[in-house]
Design a protein around this motif. Structure first.
Motif, mmCIF file in Angstrom:
data_model
loop_
_atom_site.group_PDB
_atom_site.id
_atom_site.type_symbol
_atom_site.label_atom_id
_atom_site.label_comp_id
_atom_site.label_asym_id
_atom_site.label_seq_id
_atom_site.Cartn_x
_atom_site.Cartn_y
_atom_site.Cartn_z
ATOM 1 N N MET A 129 0.841 -1.195 0.000
ATOM 2 C CA MET A 129 0.000 0.000 0.000
ATOM 3 C C MET A 129 0.884 1.257 0.000
ATOM 4 O O MET A 129 0.575 2.223 -0.685
ATOM 5 C CB MET A 129 -0.935 0.005 1.214
ATOM 6 C CG MET A 129 -1.930 -1.156 1.221
ATOM 7 S SD MET A 129 -2.913 -1.265 -0.279
ATOM 8 C CE MET A 129 -4.272 -0.252 0.205
ATOM 9 N N ARG A 130 1.963 1.208 0.763
ATOM 10 C CA ARG A 130 2.906 2.339 0.765
ATOM 11 C C ARG A 130 3.509 2.527 -0.628
ATOM 12 O O ARG A 130 3.596 3.644 -1.131
ATOM 13 C CB ARG A 130 4.036 2.087 1.767
ATOM 14 C CG ARG A 130 3.806 2.643 3.138
ATOM 15 C CD ARG A 130 5.074 2.627 3.978
ATOM 16 N NE ARG A 130 5.850 1.395 3.897
ATOM 17 C CZ ARG A 130 5.631 0.306 4.651
ATOM 18 N NH1 ARG A 130 4.664 0.307 5.536
ATOM 19 N NH2 ARG A 130 6.381 -0.760 4.510
ATOM 20 N N ASP A 131 3.904 1.402 -1.237
ATOM 21 C CA ASP A 131 4.516 1.469 -2.568
ATOM 22 C C ASP A 131 3.539 1.991 -3.615
ATOM 23 O O ASP A 131 3.925 2.743 -4.506
ATOM 24 C CB ASP A 131 5.025 0.090 -3.007
ATOM 25 C CG ASP A 131 6.238 -0.361 -2.207
ATOM 26 O OD1 ASP A 131 6.816 0.472 -1.473
ATOM 27 O OD2 ASP A 131 6.591 -1.551 -2.305
ATOM 28 N N SER A 132 2.276 1.597 -3.516
ATOM 29 C CA SER A 132 1.305 2.030 -4.525
ATOM 30 C C SER A 132 0.979 3.509 -4.366
ATOM 31 O O SER A 132 0.644 4.180 -5.326
ATOM 32 C CB SER A 132 0.032 1.185 -4.474
ATOM 33 O OG SER A 132 -0.678 1.417 -3.281
ATOM 34 N N ALA A 133 1.097 4.041 -3.137
ATOM 35 C CA ALA A 133 0.867 5.467 -2.925
ATOM 36 C C ALA A 133 1.989 6.283 -3.558
ATOM 37 O O ALA A 133 1.796 7.433 -3.938
ATOM 38 C CB ALA A 133 0.764 5.757 -1.431
#
Length: 141
Positions: A56-60
């Motif tokens: 989720m951090r990476d997709s943000a």
């Protein structure tokens, strides 16, 4: 005052006609296997949740990603979600089996109430249906 936890005596667990009663060693083995499985699944869920948080951090922070990168991240995230969901479901079944073991209903079919069979319970400790009712369930789809 805390409620006293009662456990069924080994010989009290249901068996099919002609089967030997559960021994203390067999009950202990079933309990140990279920407890080990619960611990393994809990660790798996924790690991999946960490992986999902990272995804989720990476997709943000997807600035500069092309469509292939975005698609790969989405597929990876969906895969982790599916794994975590499956592990949660298996953990729930495992905890339910432990509860049924304590209650003395371990090995009783939840549909017809007849014994599932000791051999089936030893092969699939989370079973809640006898072979006949499981086959009916699978035929219904």
């Amino acid at each position: 005052m805390a409620a006293k936890k009662t456990q069924a005596a080994p010989g009290e667990l249901p068996v099919r006609p002609g089967e030997d009663p559960w021994t203390a060693a067999e009950v202990a083995e079933a309990r140990s296997g279920l407890e080990d499985e619960a611990a393994r699944l809990t660790a798996e869920i924790t690991s999946s949740e960490r992986a999902l948080a990272g995804l989720m951090r990476d997709s943000a922070d997807g600035a500069g990603d092309d469509e292939a990168d975005t698609g790969t991240k989405n597929i990876t995230r969906e895969h982790e979600l599916a794994l975590a969901g499956n592990a949660r479901e298996m953990l729930e079944q495992t905890e339910r089996a432990l509860h049924r073991l304590d209650a003395g209903t371990y090995g009783l079919c939840e549909v017809c109430g007849k014994p599932i069979g000791k051999a089936r319970m030893q092969a699939f400790p989370r079973a809640t249906l006898c072979v006949e009712d499981k086959q009916k369930q699978e035929r219904r789809g």
